[in-house]
Design a protein around this motif. Structure first.
Motif, PDB file in Angstrom:
ATOM      1  N   LEU A 166      69.085  77.449  68.326  1.00  0.00           N
ATOM      2  CA  LEU A 166      70.030  76.753  67.466  1.00  0.00           C
ATOM      3  C   LEU A 166      69.207  75.827  66.578  1.00  0.00           C
ATOM      4  O   LEU A 166      68.216  75.257  67.025  1.00  0.00           O
ATOM      5  N   LEU A 167      69.623  75.666  65.322  1.00  0.00           N
ATOM      6  CA  LEU A 167      68.927  74.783  64.390  1.00  0.00           C
ATOM      7  C   LEU A 167      69.787  73.562  64.116  1.00  0.00           C
ATOM      8  O   LEU A 167      70.954  73.686  63.730  1.00  0.00           O
ATOM      9  N   VAL A 168      69.211  72.387  64.341  1.00  0.00           N
ATOM     10  CA  VAL A 168      69.913  71.126  64.102  1.00  0.00           C
ATOM     11  C   VAL A 168      69.264  70.433  62.912  1.00  0.00           C
ATOM     12  O   VAL A 168      68.065  70.121  62.939  1.00  0.00           O
ATOM     13  N   LEU A 169      70.035  70.211  61.868  1.00  0.00           N
ATOM     14  CA  LEU A 169      69.566  69.466  60.704  1.00  0.00           C
ATOM     15  C   LEU A 169      70.020  68.021  60.881  1.00  0.00           C
ATOM     16  O   LEU A 169      71.211  67.708  60.769  1.00  0.00           O
ATOM     17  N   SER A 170      69.047  67.160  61.206  1.00  0.00           N
ATOM     18  CA  SER A 170      69.372  65.788  61.591  1.00  0.00           C
ATOM     19  C   SER A 170      69.140  64.811  60.441  1.00  0.00           C
ATOM     20  O   SER A 170      68.712  65.187  59.357  1.00  0.00           O
ATOM     21  N   ARG A 171      69.416  63.554  60.728  1.00  0.00           N
ATOM     22  CA  ARG A 171      69.198  62.444  59.786  1.00  0.00           C
ATOM     23  C   ARG A 171      69.952  62.672  58.477  1.00  0.00           C
ATOM     24  O   ARG A 171      69.419  62.511  57.382  1.00  0.00           O
ATOM     25  N   LEU A 172      71.221  63.045  58.602  1.00  0.00           N
ATOM     26  CA  LEU A 172      72.031  63.289  57.409  1.00  0.00           C
ATOM     27  C   LEU A 172      72.244  62.019  56.585  1.00  0.00           C
ATOM     28  O   LEU A 172      72.587  62.098  55.405  1.00  0.00           O
ATOM     29  N   LEU A 217      59.747  74.994  77.007  1.00  0.00           N
ATOM     30  CA  LEU A 217      60.279  76.321  76.708  1.00  0.00           C
ATOM     31  C   LEU A 217      60.385  77.157  77.974  1.00  0.00           C
ATOM     32  O   LEU A 217      61.299  77.974  78.119  1.00  0.00           O
ATOM     33  N   ARG A 218      59.447  76.971  78.905  1.00  0.00           N
ATOM     34  CA  ARG A 218      59.509  77.690  80.176  1.00  0.00           C
ATOM     35  C   ARG A 218      60.733  77.256  80.982  1.00  0.00           C
ATOM     36  O   ARG A 218      61.344  78.061  81.689  1.00  0.00           O
ATOM     37  N   ALA A 219      61.094  75.975  80.877  1.00  0.00           N
ATOM     38  CA  ALA A 219      62.205  75.448  81.668  1.00  0.00           C
ATOM     39  C   ALA A 219      63.565  75.790  81.084  1.00  0.00           C
ATOM     40  O   ALA A 219      64.579  75.656  81.777  1.00  0.00           O
ATOM     41  N   ALA A 220      63.609  76.222  79.828  1.00  0.00           N
ATOM     42  CA  ALA A 220      64.881  76.350  79.120  1.00  0.00           C
ATOM     43  C   ALA A 220      65.305  77.803  78.956  1.00  0.00           C
ATOM     44  O   ALA A 220      64.517  78.738  79.136  1.00  0.00           O
ATOM     45  N   ASP A 221      66.572  77.965  78.587  1.00  0.00           N
ATOM     46  CA  ASP A 221      67.129  79.281  78.257  1.00  0.00           C
ATOM     47  C   ASP A 221      67.382  79.424  76.766  1.00  0.00           C
ATOM     48  O   ASP A 221      67.748  80.509  76.301  1.00  0.00           O
ATOM     49  N   ALA A 222      67.206  78.345  76.019  1.00  0.00           N
ATOM     50  CA  ALA A 222      67.399  78.383  74.571  1.00  0.00           C
ATOM     51  C   ALA A 222      66.646  77.223  73.950  1.00  0.00           C
ATOM     52  O   ALA A 222      66.263  76.265  74.628  1.00  0.00           O
ATOM     53  N   VAL A 223      66.453  77.313  72.634  1.00  0.00           N
ATOM     54  CA  VAL A 223      65.743  76.279  71.874  1.00  0.00           C
ATOM     55  C   VAL A 223      66.722  75.586  70.948  1.00  0.00           C
ATOM     56  O   VAL A 223      67.508  76.242  70.253  1.00  0.00           O
ATOM     57  N   LEU A 224      66.691  74.269  70.955  1.00  0.00           N
ATOM     58  CA  LEU A 224      67.448  73.472  70.002  1.00  0.00           C
ATOM     59  C   LEU A 224      66.417  72.876  69.055  1.00  0.00           C
ATOM     60  O   LEU A 224      65.786  71.867  69.366  1.00  0.00           O
ATOM     61  N   PHE A 225      66.203  73.538  67.923  1.00  0.00           N
ATOM     62  CA  PHE A 225      65.151  73.128  66.986  1.00  0.00           C
ATOM     63  C   PHE A 225      65.718  72.076  66.040  1.00  0.00           C
ATOM     64  O   PHE A 225      66.691  72.320  65.326  1.00  0.00           O
ATOM     65  N   VAL A 226      65.085  70.904  66.051  1.00  0.00           N
ATOM     66  CA  VAL A 226      65.575  69.764  65.274  1.00  0.00           C
ATOM     67  C   VAL A 226      64.660  69.544  64.073  1.00  0.00           C
ATOM     68  O   VAL A 226      63.442  69.406  64.223  1.00  0.00           O
ATOM     69  N   LEU A 227      65.251  69.506  62.889  1.00  0.00           N
ATOM     70  CA  LEU A 227      64.500  69.264  61.653  1.00  0.00           C
ATOM     71  C   LEU A 227      65.252  68.241  60.826  1.00  0.00           C
ATOM     72  O   LEU A 227      66.443  68.407  60.532  1.00  0.00           O
ATOM     73  N   PRO A 240      59.310  68.826  64.759  1.00  0.00           N
ATOM     74  CA  PRO A 240      58.157  68.018  64.343  1.00  0.00           C
ATOM     75  C   PRO A 240      58.379  66.539  64.624  1.00  0.00           C
ATOM     76  O   PRO A 240      59.489  66.093  64.909  1.00  0.00           O
ATOM     77  N   MET A 241      57.286  65.775  64.539  1.00  0.00           N
ATOM     78  CA  MET A 241      57.382  64.330  64.745  1.00  0.00           C
ATOM     79  C   MET A 241      58.320  63.700  63.710  1.00  0.00           C
ATOM     80  O   MET A 241      58.330  64.099  62.546  1.00  0.00           O
ATOM     81  N   GLY A 242      59.094  62.729  64.166  1.00  0.00           N
ATOM     82  CA  GLY A 242      59.974  62.012  63.261  1.00  0.00           C
ATOM     83  C   GLY A 242      61.265  62.709  62.940  1.00  0.00           C
ATOM     84  O   GLY A 242      62.053  62.212  62.117  1.00  0.00           O
ATOM     85  N   ALA A 243      61.522  63.861  63.578  1.00  0.00           N
ATOM     86  CA  ALA A 243      62.762  64.588  63.282  1.00  0.00           C
ATOM     87  C   ALA A 243      63.972  63.951  63.944  1.00  0.00           C
ATOM     88  O   ALA A 243      65.110  64.275  63.592  1.00  0.00           O
ATOM     89  N   GLY A 244      63.746  63.066  64.915  1.00  0.00           N
ATOM     90  CA  GLY A 244      64.862  62.410  65.583  1.00  0.00           C
ATOM     91  C   GLY A 244      65.298  63.091  66.861  1.00  0.00           C
ATOM     92  O   GLY A 244      66.460  62.961  67.268  1.00  0.00           O
ATOM     93  N   LYS A 245      64.386  63.773  67.539  1.00  0.00           N
ATOM     94  CA  LYS A 245      64.751  64.506  68.770  1.00  0.00           C
ATOM     95  C   LYS A 245      65.188  63.560  69.881  1.00  0.00           C
ATOM     96  O   LYS A 245      66.225  63.766  70.516  1.00  0.00           O
ATOM     97  N   THR A 246      64.384  62.532  70.140  1.00  0.00           N
ATOM     98  CA  THR A 246      64.712  61.603  71.225  1.00  0.00           C
ATOM     99  C   THR A 246      65.990  60.837  70.916  1.00  0.00           C
ATOM    100  O   THR A 246      66.823  60.617  71.801  1.00  0.00           O
ATOM    101  N   THR A 247      66.173  60.445  69.669  1.00  0.00           N
ATOM    102  CA  THR A 247      67.412  59.764  69.278  1.00  0.00           C
ATOM    103  C   THR A 247      68.609  60.684  69.460  1.00  0.00           C
ATOM    104  O   THR A 247      69.681  60.254  69.923  1.00  0.00           O
ATOM    105  N   LEU A 248      68.442  61.959  69.124  1.00  0.00           N
ATOM    106  CA  LEU A 248      69.525  62.927  69.307  1.00  0.00           C
ATOM    107  C   LEU A 248      69.891  63.052  70.781  1.00  0.00           C
ATOM    108  O   LEU A 248      71.073  63.042  71.147  1.00  0.00           O
TER     109      LEU A 248
END
Length: 709
Positions: free
Chosen positions: A153-159, A115-125, A37-45
């Protein structure tokens, strides 16, 4: 607050060379779509991962507009991603393609392309997003990832956030997975701790520097992870060793974890604080170790250029080249840059390739090319192959099956096109694009219309979900939402076009209320040849959808036979133009009953004019009712929001036809709604349901205007 990751290489290692970015073996490639979702920090990651791997000297900032993947001018202005971008790095000898996708729902097409370009999802929350109400958009994105059927894979960001709650975020994600009855097991593979000095430390639970675990392991988190891996494992001997109290080898556990991820049985959870570098090395290690290589990708459905079936395409470097354009962007000079996923073979520079589109997909306009995408297309030659780093293109000697690359100077090749060998042309079945449902009308002065047309032609190459229609003097841009419309209009203005945004004109029609007669008399004499034509008609309503019917009942030659078509032409022209400007008259029968002609002064044009005058008088006498376009609308909504959606449809004078169960916990509502009530429906429905509902619309018929004539 400081942070660090235990273990792993130092941040800012050497930048990868061109050879490192062009692996020869598909097993040395990992492509992951960064979704959240927006604000999860994907681009920063992504930025911090690039810095950690040494792909860039230092991480940029979203606020400063210096990040690698948000290189678009609109992304910098809005400080959020508005399109897909790829950045590649090398970690432990493996090339990792990070596919950064937008979090705004308006750019769902970019997520699906990623998703078409990838082989896996790195879901950032973000660990604070649960408290900030991100559950609804998170559920919608999780559903998209599930439809893509990719390991995750699930990434829990902004710790380091003030309201960070890693445990609550994990509980919310487990609840979302359970509600969807997906069956995946979410298990943490890292542990977050605070050092005495307040520094965040992220420990990988299966790190290479740890001891082989056993059932008496005092680390509860590590023991829970091992038990989950063993439970999902197909190795019974491992289970027996664990029950017997023997240590289980870390290498075997990591291999079984990777196998469970590939089967989509387990979703590893990693805690990350990207700005401080905590958890980044553990995440890169997990991507290399647990994300399956491209060769594990199932064969892709394909078709011949004429649309006939074709054998599926296997991901293999030993087969002929088959690649697909998953995204089209532009460089600083406005030239097209095609992001390509190679599914088979090895793509090298100076290679001639056939181009094949998907005949079942409505593509973007291709400058006069075959609209089906399935006809003969001129081959293209690949001058160079690049590994993308956002807007920076790094030249590489080849791109192997499973890898991503950027290509330039491909002419009119568009997103969704397949590039393949000339010997065996083949097209990959495309992915579904979201339908643009929000109309935005623009109007330009005559002197600026050419600039608008040129700008729209350029946008058509990159905006796969933009549909352009002409509605009278208006140009209507169909977008996927307000944010998408904002980007489209800004890019159009940046290209030099001058225009105004106006209200969308809703086409309306009229029909008569009853039977009436009309007399058309066109008599003029001003010296020389005059004009003389008289006709009497009768008009009456027909059933809905019957159109216009013209009946000739002239007897005795009151109007010469040569002029009957002239009367009909005038009648139909006036009905099409409408008695009320902009409202054609439909579903009527016009009967020509009588008339008069002059041997000298009558003419084709005179009887056309008389026919039109007769129609105007007859329609005025009969009275009219305004007709609006009615659409069949299908809304898919969570059961808990069904009442709100039904009430909103009723407020729009919609008629609910029925409801049927959809997916688990969701209902599909079918209703008939007038077009004027649907102009802002995409915006209102998203606000009403927090973005969890979706809808489709299909033209049905014209009906009397709701709420009065």
């Amino acid at each position: 607050m400081g942070a660090r990751t235990s273990g792993g290489p130092a941040r800012g290692a050497r930048s990868p060379r061109g050879a490192d970015l062009a692996p020869e073996d598909p097993a040395d490639v990992r492509s992951v779509a960064i979704v959240g979702p927006m604000g999860a920090g994907k681009t920063t990651l992504v930025e911090e991962l690039l810095a950690t791997a040494g792909a860039i000297p230092r991480a940029g900032s979203v606020a400063a507009g210096t990040t690698v993947t948000d290189h678009d001018a609109e992304a910098r202005r809005q400080q959020r991603s508005v399109s897909l971008a790829v950045a590649s790095l090398v970690h432990r000898g493996t090339k990792v393609n990070l596919v950064d996708t937008p979090g705004c729902p308006d750019f769902l097409a970019e997520v699906r392309a990623g998703l078409r370009a990838a082989d896996a999802v790195l879901f950032v929350l973000g660990t604070a997003d649960v408290a900030e109400g991100a559950a609804a958009p998170t559920s919608a994105l999780l559903a998209e990832c599930r439809r893509a059927d990719l390991p995750a894979l699930l990434v829990l960001s902004r710790l380091d956030h003030a309201r960070a709650d890693e445990e609550a975020a994990l509980v919310a994600c487990r609840a979302a997975v359970a509600a969807a009855d997906a069956g995946e097991v979410l298990v943490p593979v890292t542990r977050t701790e605070h050092a005495p000095d307040g520094t965040l430390v992220v420990h990988p639970l299966l790190g290479a520097d740890g001891a082989d675990p056993c059932a008496e392991d005092p680390d509860d988190a590590r023991r829970a992870l091992v038990e989950t891996v063993i439970e999902q494992s197909e190795d019974e001997a491992m289970l027996e060793r664990w029950i017997g109290g023997e240590p289980v080898a870390l290498t075997a556990l990591r291999a079984d974890l990777a196998a469970s991820v590939a089967r989509r049985a387990v979703v590893p959870v990693v805690g990350v604080c990207a700005p401080a570098g905590a958890g980044l090395d553990a995440l890169l290690d997990l991507v290399v170790d647990a994300v399956p290589p491209p060769t594990s990708h199932p064969p892709l459905p394909a078709h011949a250029p004429d649309g006939a079936t074709h054998d599926p395409v296997d991901v293999s470097a030993e087969r002929p080249v088959v690649a697909e354009v998953v995204h089209t962007g532009t460089d600083a000079q406005g030239s097209r840059v095609s992001l390509v996923r190679v599914f088979s073979g090895r793509l090298t520079p100076d290679t001639a390739l056939a181009v094949c589109g998907d005949p079942l997909r409505i593509p973007s306009p291709r400058d006069g090319g075959d609209p089906t995408g399935a006809g003969d297309r001129d081959p293209v030659r690949v001058p160079r192959v690049y590994a993308p780093l956002g807007a920076t293109l790094r030249e590489v000697p080849w791109c192997v099956a499973g890898d991503l690359c950027a290509l330039t100077r491909l002419g009119t090749v568009a997103t969704g096109d397949t590039l393949c060998g000339l010997e065996d042309p083949i097209g990959l079945d495309g992915w579904e694009l979201p339908e643009p449902l929000l109309p935005v009308a623009v109007a330009a002065e005559r002197s600026a219309q050419d600039a608008v047309a040129r700008g729209l032609a350029r946008l058509a190459a990159t905006e796969t979900t933009l549909r352009v229609e002409r509605n009278g003097d208006q140009v209507v841009l169909w977008c996927t939402g307000e944010a998408h419309a904002d980007v489209v209009l800004a890019r159009l203005r940046a290209g030099g076009a001058t225009f105004a945004v106006t209200d969308v004109a809703v086409p309306e029609r009229e029909t008569v209320c009853g039977r009436a007669a009309g007399l058309g008399r066109h008599v003029k004499q001003s010296g020389g040849h005059g004009q003389f034509a008289v006709c009497r008609i009768e008009i009456e309503p027909l059933p809905r959808g019957a159109g216009v019917e013209f009946v000739d009942r002239i007897v005795g030659g009151a109007i010469p036979r040569a002029y009957i078509p002239s009367v009909e032409k005038g009648v139909r022209a006036q009905l099409e133009a409408g008695v009320t400007a902009g409202r054609p008259v439909v579903d009527v029968r016009v009967t020509l009953l009588d008339g008069k002609a002059h041997s000298v002064d009558s003419s084709d044009q005179a009887f056309q004019t008389a026919g039109a005058l007769a129609v105007r008088e007859a329609v005025a006498a009969a009275g009219t009712v305004v007709m609006e376009r009615v659409y069949e609308v299908e809304v898919t909504v969570d059961d808990g929001l069904l009442g709100a959606v039904l009430g909103d449809l009723a407020a729009r004078h919609g008629r609910v036809v029925g409801t049927v169960p959809a997916d688990l916990g969701r209902t599909r509502v079918r209703a008939d709604v007038g077009e004027a009530a649907l102009l802002r429906y995409p915006i209102d429905l998203r606000a009403l349901t927090a973005g969890t509902a979706s809808f489709t619309r299909r033209f049905s018929r014209y009906e009397p205007l709701a709420g009065g004539a």
